[in-house]
Design a protein around this motif. Structure first.
Motif, PDB file in Angstrom:
ATOM      1  N   ALA A 168       0.167  31.908  61.490  1.00  0.00           N
ATOM      2  CA  ALA A 168       0.709  32.918  62.400  1.00  0.00           C
ATOM      3  C   ALA A 168       1.963  32.339  63.036  1.00  0.00           C
ATOM      4  O   ALA A 168       1.898  31.343  63.754  1.00  0.00           O
ATOM      5  N   ASP A 169       3.101  32.947  62.751  1.00  0.00           N
ATOM      6  CA  ASP A 169       4.371  32.452  63.289  1.00  0.00           C
ATOM      7  C   ASP A 169       4.570  32.809  64.755  1.00  0.00           C
ATOM      8  O   ASP A 169       5.398  32.216  65.434  1.00  0.00           O
ATOM      9  N   ASP A 170       3.813  33.801  65.242  1.00  0.00           N
ATOM     10  CA  ASP A 170       3.902  34.201  66.644  1.00  0.00           C
ATOM     11  C   ASP A 170       2.627  34.945  67.013  1.00  0.00           C
ATOM     12  O   ASP A 170       1.732  35.111  66.174  1.00  0.00           O
ATOM     13  N   VAL A 171       2.533  35.373  68.257  1.00  0.00           N
ATOM     14  CA  VAL A 171       1.311  36.031  68.727  1.00  0.00           C
ATOM     15  C   VAL A 171       1.067  37.344  67.989  1.00  0.00           C
ATOM     16  O   VAL A 171      -0.071  37.679  67.668  1.00  0.00           O
ATOM     17  N   ALA A 172       2.122  38.087  67.686  1.00  0.00           N
ATOM     18  CA  ALA A 172       1.945  39.341  66.942  1.00  0.00           C
ATOM     19  C   ALA A 172       1.324  39.075  65.575  1.00  0.00           C
ATOM     20  O   ALA A 172       0.426  39.808  65.139  1.00  0.00           O
TER      21      ALA A 172
END
Length: 185
Positions: A168-172
């Motif tokens: 996961a590159d970010d929270v989204a």
């Protein structure tokens, strides 16, 4: 010390932070200074510690869906427990397994297995998220599916090299991993 250099070793603990900031000090001196460093850390509290943007909303979404969650950290309990309260997670976190809860710590799978037991969760149906290779190794060995959080401290590593089930590159992107059946923007 260089804050960027220190940020690369934060997840490795107090000794690593002292080694980074006090170059040239031998291990004996680092061990002598560690209790004072931890006392100062505890006194200061977690004044600058905060959840990454979007994490609280994601946790509340899990809670609303009846999905329990917990924290497995190598940080000792007397430092981890107050942080949970300061972040507003006390009473919400279904399991806190700290670095001194058991005789072993991550990458050993025992802390992850204990967290699953405390949550009454089947490891095979559990997603274990981490920002360090030790997290992914522990989760995999415990039988969970693993997600590498590519925005965390990372300890200088590349999460694409860790063998996680997902990155996961970010929270989204993490929300998408947790809810693959729906669009979560």
């Amino acid at each position: 010390p260089d804050p960027v250099a220190v940020s690369r070793v934060v997840s490795a603990g107090g000794r690593a932070i002292l080694r980074c900031g006090l170059t040239g000090f031998d291990e004996t001196r680092i061990e002598e200074l560690l209790p004072r460093y931890l006392d100062l850390y505890a006194q200061r509290g977690n004044a600058s510690t905060h959840l990454y943007p979007g994490i609280d909303d994601m946790l509340r979404d899990l809670e609303a869906r009846g999905i329990g969650w917990g924290i497995v950290t190598n940080k000792v309990g007397w430092l981890a427990t107050p942080m949970i309260g300061q972040l507003g997670l006390e009473g919400r976190c279904g399991a806190l397994v700290a670095g001194d809860t058991l005789a072993t710590r991550k990458p050993d799978p025992a802390p992850v297995v204990l967290a699953c037991n405390l949550l009454d969760a089947d490891p095979a149906r559990t997603l274990f998220v981490g920002d360090d290779l030790r997290d992914i190794e522990a989760g995999r060995a415990a039988g969970t599916r693993t997600i590498a959080a590519a925005w965390g401290y990372l300890n200088g590593g590349d999460p694409r090299d860790w063998g996680a089930d997902a990155i996961a590159d970010d929270v989204a992107a993490l929300r998408s991993c947790l809810h693959p059946d729906r669009d979560v923007r």
